[in-house]
Design a protein around this motif. Sequence first.
Motif, short mmCIF file in Angstrom:
data_model
loop_
_atom_site.label_atom_id
_atom_site.label_comp_id
_atom_site.label_asym_id
_atom_site.label_seq_id
_atom_site.Cartn_x
_atom_site.Cartn_y
_atom_site.Cartn_z
N ARG A 29 0.84 -1.20 0.00
CA ARG A 29 0.00 0.00 0.00
C ARG A 29 0.88 1.26 0.00
O ARG A 29 1.97 1.27 0.59
CB ARG A 29 -0.89 0.03 1.25
CG ARG A 29 -1.96 -1.02 1.27
CD ARG A 29 -2.68 -1.06 2.59
NE ARG A 29 -3.06 0.27 3.07
CZ ARG A 29 -4.18 0.53 3.71
NH1 ARG A 29 -5.04 -0.43 3.99
NH2 ARG A 29 -4.45 1.75 4.12
N ARG A 30 0.37 2.30 -0.62
CA ARG A 30 1.11 3.57 -0.68
C ARG A 30 1.34 4.16 0.70
O ARG A 30 2.34 4.85 0.93
CB ARG A 30 0.37 4.59 -1.52
CG ARG A 30 0.42 4.32 -2.98
CD ARG A 30 -0.35 5.40 -3.72
NE ARG A 30 -0.30 5.14 -5.14
CZ ARG A 30 0.07 6.03 -6.03
NH1 ARG A 30 0.40 7.25 -5.65
NH2 ARG A 30 0.10 5.72 -7.30
N ASP A 31 0.40 3.91 1.63
CA ASP A 31 0.54 4.52 2.96
C ASP A 31 1.35 3.68 3.93
O ASP A 31 1.58 4.10 5.06
CB ASP A 31 -0.85 4.85 3.55
CG ASP A 31 -1.66 3.60 3.88
OD1 ASP A 31 -1.40 2.53 3.31
OD2 ASP A 31 -2.58 3.71 4.71
N PHE A 32 1.81 2.50 3.50
CA PHE A 32 2.64 1.68 4.38
C PHE A 32 4.07 2.21 4.35
O PHE A 32 4.53 2.70 3.31
CB PHE A 32 2.61 0.21 3.95
CG PHE A 32 3.00 -0.73 5.05
CD1 PHE A 32 2.09 -1.09 6.02
CD2 PHE A 32 4.29 -1.22 5.14
CE1 PHE A 32 2.45 -1.94 7.06
CE2 PHE A 32 4.67 -2.06 6.17
CZ PHE A 32 3.74 -2.42 7.13
N GLU A 34 8.03 2.75 3.99
CA GLU A 34 9.02 2.22 3.06
C GLU A 34 9.88 1.18 3.80
O GLU A 34 10.18 1.36 4.98
CB GLU A 34 9.94 3.34 2.56
CG GLU A 34 9.25 4.31 1.62
CD GLU A 34 8.88 3.65 0.30
OE1 GLU A 34 9.69 2.88 -0.24
OE2 GLU A 34 7.77 3.90 -0.18
N ASP A 49 8.36 1.92 12.70
CA ASP A 49 7.55 2.44 11.59
C ASP A 49 6.28 1.61 11.42
O ASP A 49 5.19 2.16 11.21
CB ASP A 49 8.33 2.44 10.28
CG ASP A 49 9.47 3.46 10.27
OD1 ASP A 49 9.53 4.32 11.17
OD2 ASP A 49 10.30 3.39 9.33
N TRP A 53 2.33 2.78 11.98
CA TRP A 53 1.29 2.56 10.95
C TRP A 53 0.10 1.82 11.57
O TRP A 53 -1.04 2.18 11.31
CB TRP A 53 1.88 1.78 9.78
CG TRP A 53 0.91 1.60 8.67
CD1 TRP A 53 0.71 2.43 7.60
CD2 TRP A 53 -0.01 0.51 8.49
NE1 TRP A 53 -0.28 1.94 6.79
CE2 TRP A 53 -0.74 0.76 7.31
CE3 TRP A 53 -0.30 -0.63 9.22
CZ2 TRP A 53 -1.74 -0.11 6.86
CZ3 TRP A 53 -1.28 -1.49 8.76
CH2 TRP A 53 -1.98 -1.22 7.59
N THR A 56 -2.19 4.03 13.61
CA THR A 56 -3.02 4.89 12.78
C THR A 56 -4.07 4.12 12.01
O THR A 56 -5.22 4.54 11.92
CB THR A 56 -2.13 5.67 11.79
OG1 THR A 56 -1.20 6.47 12.52
CG2 THR A 56 -2.96 6.55 10.87
N ASN A 57 -3.69 2.97 11.45
CA ASN A 57 -4.54 2.26 10.50
C ASN A 57 -5.25 1.02 11.06
O ASN A 57 -6.21 0.56 10.47
CB ASN A 57 -3.72 1.86 9.28
CG ASN A 57 -3.23 3.07 8.53
OD1 ASN A 57 -3.97 3.64 7.74
ND2 ASN A 57 -2.01 3.49 8.80
#
Length: 67
Positions: A29-32, A34, A49, A53, A56-57
Amino acid sequence: MSRPRVMGAAEIAERLKVTRQRAYQITARRDFPEPLATLAMGQVWLADDVEAWIRTNRPHLDEPEGE
């Protein structure tokens, strides 16, 4: 000096309580975050990191097991 804690797809799958295949979908996913690095065994992410995530998710999984 402490080493950074890292997670691969298997650890992420376990933490998210999903299959490894689903973990690969989530990490794409783009929001995960790097990945920290790509090794022969696959990508690895900084655990901090990944945990950020999750907060938030996936707030229902906010507390890491064993902590």
